[in-house]
Write a protein that holds these residues in place. Sequence first.
Motif, short mmCIF file in Angstrom:
data_model
loop_
_atom_site.label_atom_id
_atom_site.label_comp_id
_atom_site.label_asym_id
_atom_site.label_seq_id
_atom_site.Cartn_x
_atom_site.Cartn_y
_atom_site.Cartn_z
N ASP A 90 41.54 15.09 21.85
CA ASP A 90 42.63 15.86 22.42
C ASP A 90 43.92 15.06 22.33
O ASP A 90 43.95 13.87 22.65
CB ASP A 90 42.36 16.20 23.89
N ARG A 92 47.97 15.23 23.64
CA ARG A 92 48.87 15.88 24.57
C ARG A 92 50.27 15.96 23.95
O ARG A 92 50.79 14.96 23.45
CB ARG A 92 48.94 15.10 25.89
N GLY A 107 53.00 18.97 27.54
CA GLY A 107 51.83 18.80 28.39
C GLY A 107 50.61 19.55 27.91
O GLY A 107 49.50 19.29 28.38
N SER A 108 50.80 20.49 26.99
CA SER A 108 49.64 21.21 26.46
C SER A 108 48.83 20.28 25.56
O SER A 108 49.32 19.23 25.14
CB SER A 108 50.07 22.46 25.70
N THR A 109 47.61 20.64 25.27
CA THR A 109 46.76 19.80 24.44
C THR A 109 46.39 20.50 23.14
O THR A 109 46.27 21.73 23.08
CB THR A 109 45.46 19.38 25.17
N VAL A 142 44.86 11.83 24.64
CA VAL A 142 44.48 12.00 26.03
C VAL A 142 43.54 10.87 26.43
O VAL A 142 43.69 10.26 27.49
CB VAL A 142 43.85 13.39 26.27
#
Length: 161
Positions: A90, A92, A107-109, A142
């Motif tokens: 992941d 970010r 902030g989304s992955t 992440v």
Amino acid sequence: MARGKGGFRRADWETVLEMIAAAQVHTIKAYGPDRIAGRAAAMDAVRAHAARGGLVLGICNGFQILCEAGLLPGALQKNAGLKFICRTVDLRVETTSTALTNTLTAGSTLRIPINHFEGNYTCAPETLARLRDEDRIVVRYVDNPNGSTDAIAGVCNEGRN
């Protein structure tokens, strides 16, 4: 991008490809030992394209080449623990002020497959401070799989192109 069971879904790849096509990005993707690729004659065209404000995207070894060519700050070195990594991770999204991320939310992955032995991004402390101050860290791991400085997975140049 949605997470699919088992990793990066076809729809995710299609979204990435649509983002690249929409931005008319000149992509750099190389295979094999690319230690001198950053100094190859073909890079003159890439440098000129970037100098004109053209978009350039370096993925995997392409990221390494752009660093070696001086188009991006820092360098990629062997992974922490000298381990080859092949898995889905992941990332970010840290900034949305790039052609690649302007349709995403900070902030989304993103779920992205990685496959590397030299994916550990490093830079001098003053470079890291400048990248942070100028909002040029595009994506971070992440769960930092390779020991990258500040978990950095991608940066942009001063022109954000």
